[in-house]
Motif scaffolding. Structure first.
Motif, mmCIF file in Angstrom:
data_model
loop_
_atom_site.group_PDB
_atom_site.id
_atom_site.type_symbol
_atom_site.label_atom_id
_atom_site.label_comp_id
_atom_site.label_asym_id
_atom_site.label_seq_id
_atom_site.Cartn_x
_atom_site.Cartn_y
_atom_site.Cartn_z
ATOM 1 N N UNK A 1 0.836 -1.189 0.000
ATOM 2 C CA UNK A 1 0.000 0.000 0.000
ATOM 3 C C UNK A 1 0.878 1.249 0.000
ATOM 4 N N UNK A 2 0.605 2.201 -0.898
ATOM 5 C CA UNK A 2 1.347 3.452 -0.954
ATOM 6 C C UNK A 2 0.459 4.579 -0.442
ATOM 7 N N UNK A 3 0.963 5.324 0.559
ATOM 8 C CA UNK A 3 0.185 6.358 1.223
ATOM 9 C C UNK A 3 0.932 7.682 1.172
ATOM 10 N N UNK A 4 0.186 8.778 1.202
ATOM 11 C CA UNK A 4 0.768 10.113 1.310
ATOM 12 C C UNK A 4 0.350 10.702 2.647
ATOM 13 N N UNK A 5 1.339 10.975 3.498
ATOM 14 C CA UNK A 5 1.058 11.599 4.792
ATOM 15 C C UNK A 5 1.706 12.984 4.817
ATOM 16 N N UNK A 6 0.909 14.010 5.123
ATOM 17 C CA UNK A 6 1.400 15.378 5.177
ATOM 18 C C UNK A 6 1.476 15.865 6.623
ATOM 19 N N UNK A 7 2.359 16.837 6.822
ATOM 20 C CA UNK A 7 2.516 17.470 8.130
ATOM 21 C C UNK A 7 2.815 16.438 9.216
ATOM 22 N N UNK A 8 3.769 15.559 8.931
ATOM 23 C CA UNK A 8 4.113 14.472 9.853
ATOM 24 C C UNK A 8 4.998 14.980 10.985
ATOM 25 N N UNK A 9 4.644 14.634 12.208
ATOM 26 C CA UNK A 9 5.456 14.966 13.378
ATOM 27 C C UNK A 9 6.415 13.838 13.707
ATOM 28 N N UNK A 10 5.936 12.597 13.632
ATOM 29 C CA UNK A 10 6.795 11.460 13.967
ATOM 30 C C UNK A 10 6.226 10.182 13.372
ATOM 31 N N UNK A 11 7.105 9.207 13.180
ATOM 32 C CA UNK A 11 6.717 7.861 12.743
ATOM 33 C C UNK A 11 7.361 6.890 13.725
ATOM 34 N N UNK A 12 6.541 6.141 14.423
ATOM 35 C CA UNK A 12 7.064 5.208 15.420
ATOM 36 C C UNK A 12 6.936 3.772 14.931
ATOM 37 N N UNK A 13 8.021 3.018 15.112
ATOM 38 C CA UNK A 13 8.045 1.602 14.761
ATOM 39 C C UNK A 13 8.278 0.770 16.019
ATOM 40 N N UNK A 14 7.624 -0.374 16.057
ATOM 41 C CA UNK A 14 7.937 -1.352 17.098
ATOM 42 C C UNK A 14 7.377 -2.701 16.679
ATOM 43 N N UNK A 15 7.843 -3.746 17.338
ATOM 44 C CA UNK A 15 7.249 -5.067 17.124
ATOM 45 C C UNK A 15 5.829 -5.025 17.670
ATOM 46 N N UNK A 16 4.858 -5.380 16.841
ATOM 47 C CA UNK A 16 3.445 -5.278 17.220
ATOM 48 C C UNK A 16 3.085 -6.333 18.268
ATOM 49 N N UNK A 17 2.063 -6.017 19.039
ATOM 50 C CA UNK A 17 1.522 -7.024 19.953
ATOM 51 C C UNK A 17 0.867 -8.157 19.176
ATOM 52 N N UNK A 18 0.249 -7.813 18.056
ATOM 53 C CA UNK A 18 -0.373 -8.832 17.204
ATOM 54 C C UNK A 18 0.701 -9.664 16.492
ATOM 55 N N UNK A 19 0.306 -10.838 16.074
ATOM 56 C CA UNK A 19 1.184 -11.714 15.297
ATOM 57 C C UNK A 19 0.413 -12.223 14.085
ATOM 58 N N UNK A 20 1.150 -12.626 13.066
ATOM 59 C CA UNK A 20 0.505 -13.289 11.939
ATOM 60 C C UNK A 20 0.579 -14.793 12.182
ATOM 61 N N UNK A 21 -0.503 -15.497 11.827
ATOM 62 C CA UNK A 21 -0.593 -16.938 12.058
ATOM 63 C C UNK A 21 -0.632 -17.657 10.713
ATOM 64 N N UNK A 22 0.232 -18.649 10.545
ATOM 65 C CA UNK A 22 0.260 -19.451 9.328
ATOM 66 C C UNK A 22 -0.087 -20.903 9.656
ATOM 67 N N UNK A 23 -0.915 -21.496 8.819
ATOM 68 C CA UNK A 23 -1.238 -22.917 8.957
ATOM 69 C C UNK A 23 -0.125 -23.732 8.320
#
Length: 267
Positions: free
Chosen positions: A224-246
Motif C-alpha cells: 500500500x502506498x500512502x501520502x502523509x502530510x505534516x508528519x510529526x513522527x513515525x514510530x516503529x515497534x514489534x506489534x503485539x499482534x502476530x501473523x498466524x500461518x497454517x
C-alpha cells in the motif's frame, strides 16, 4: 470450520479457487468471507499480503496458507497439483499453527489529528515527496543519528527477504521478535555521516523517526502506498499482534531462502 479463499484474479488462480471451494464445501466446511478460521491465498506472495491486510482485524483468530500459481513464494508454498492433499488436511483439521512477529507503524501529525496506526507483514518504507529526506532517528527514546538520503525501510523478519534484502539488509529467521532498519542511498561524506549499516532492533527497542526539514512523505505499508502530510513522527515497534500461518508440511525457512536465491544443486 469456516474458510475463505482470496485469489490473484487470473484465470488459473480463479479456476483453482473454485475447485478448492467445491472440495471443502463437500467436506461440510463453511465458506465465510467475514469471519474465517483459515484463509487460503491463491496466487503469489502479493495475494497473501492482500489477504493479511483484509483480515488484519482477525489476526488472532485467522490462519493463512498460500498456494502459488506462479513462482514459488515465501508465503505461497503449495503447488496447484498438491491441492487435494491440502484440502484433506484442512478438512481433517490436520495442521499446526505458527506465529510470526509483524510491524506496528504509528504516524503522528503536527496538527494534533488522530494518530494513524498500521500493521505490516513485510515492511514500511518512508521517502520524501521530493529531494533528500532528512530525518532524526531515535532508538529507545534517545537520538541515534540524523539520516540524509533517499529513504528508510523498516522490515519484519518475514519481510527481511523482500525489499530489505535488496538494500543490503540481513535475512532474519521469522521466529525472532525483532525489526530491521535499512538505509536507502544515505549521504556519507566529511560533513554528513550515518551508521551506513542495517540495524536489528529487539522488541523492547522502539524506533521513532522525526522529520528535520520536510514534513510530507510517501509511506508504503507492504503493497500500500500512502501520502502523509505534516508528519510529526513515525514510530516503529514489534506489534503485539502476530501473523498466524497454517503449517501442514515441513518447509524449513533456510531451505526456502536457499531455493529462492541460490537454487538447489547436489553437485
Amino acid at each position: 470450520m469456516r474458510f475463505a479463499i482470496t485469489t490473484r484474479g487470473d484465470s488459473v488462480s480463479n479456476t483453482l479457487m473454485q475447485k478448492m471451494r467445491t472440495y471443502l464445501l463437500d467436506f461440510n466446511l463453511e465458506y465465510n468471507e467475514d469471519q474465517p478460521d483459515i484463509v487460503i491465498s491463491v496466487g503469489g506472495d502479493g495475494t497473501l499480503l492482500y489477504a493479511f491486510h483484509r483480515y488484519r482485524s482477525r489476526l488472532g483468530k485467522t490462519a493463512f496458507i498460500g498456494v502459488h500459481t506462479g513462482h514459488l513464494g515465501f508465503y505461497a508454498d503449495w503447488k496447484p497439483e498438491e491441492i487435494e492433499k491440502l484440502v484433506m488436511a484442512i478438512a481433517k483439521d490436520d495442521y499446526s499453527v505458527v506465529e510470526y512477529p509483524i510491524l506496528e507503524v504509528v504516524i503522528s501529525h503536527n496538527d494534533g489529528s488522530r494518530e494513524a496506526r498500521y500493521l505490516a507483514l513485510n515492511e514500511c518504507t518512508v521517502k520524501s515527496i521530493e529531494g533528500t529526506m532528512v530525518m532524526d532517528i531515535e532508538i529507545k527514546g534517545e537520538k541515534f543519528e540524523t539520516f540524509r538520503g533517499d529513504g528508510l525501510c523498516m522490515s519484519t523478519p518475514s519481510g527481511s527477504t523482500a525489499y530489505n534484502r535488496s538494500l543490503g539488509g540481513a535475512i532474519i529467521h521469522p521466529s525472532i521478535r525483532a525489526i530491521q532498519l535499512a538505509e536507502m542511498a544515505s549521504i556519507n561524506n566529511r560533513v554528513f555521516r550515518t551508521i551506513g549499516s542495517p540495524l536489528l532492533l529487539p522488541e523492547h527497542h522502539p524506533c521513532v523517526l522525526r522529520p528535520v526539514t520536510d514534513v510530507d512523505f510517501q509511506i508504503t505499508i507492504d503493497h500500500l502506498t500512502l501520502l502523509h502530510k505534516d508528519v510529526r513522527s513515525i514510530q516503529y515497534r514489534v506489534a503485539n499482534e502476530k501473523v498466524r500461518f497454517a503449517r501442514i508440511k515441513p518447509f524449513p525457512f533456510w531451505n526456502r531462502v536457499r531455493d529462492s536465491f541460490i537454487g538447489y544443486s547436489d553437485r
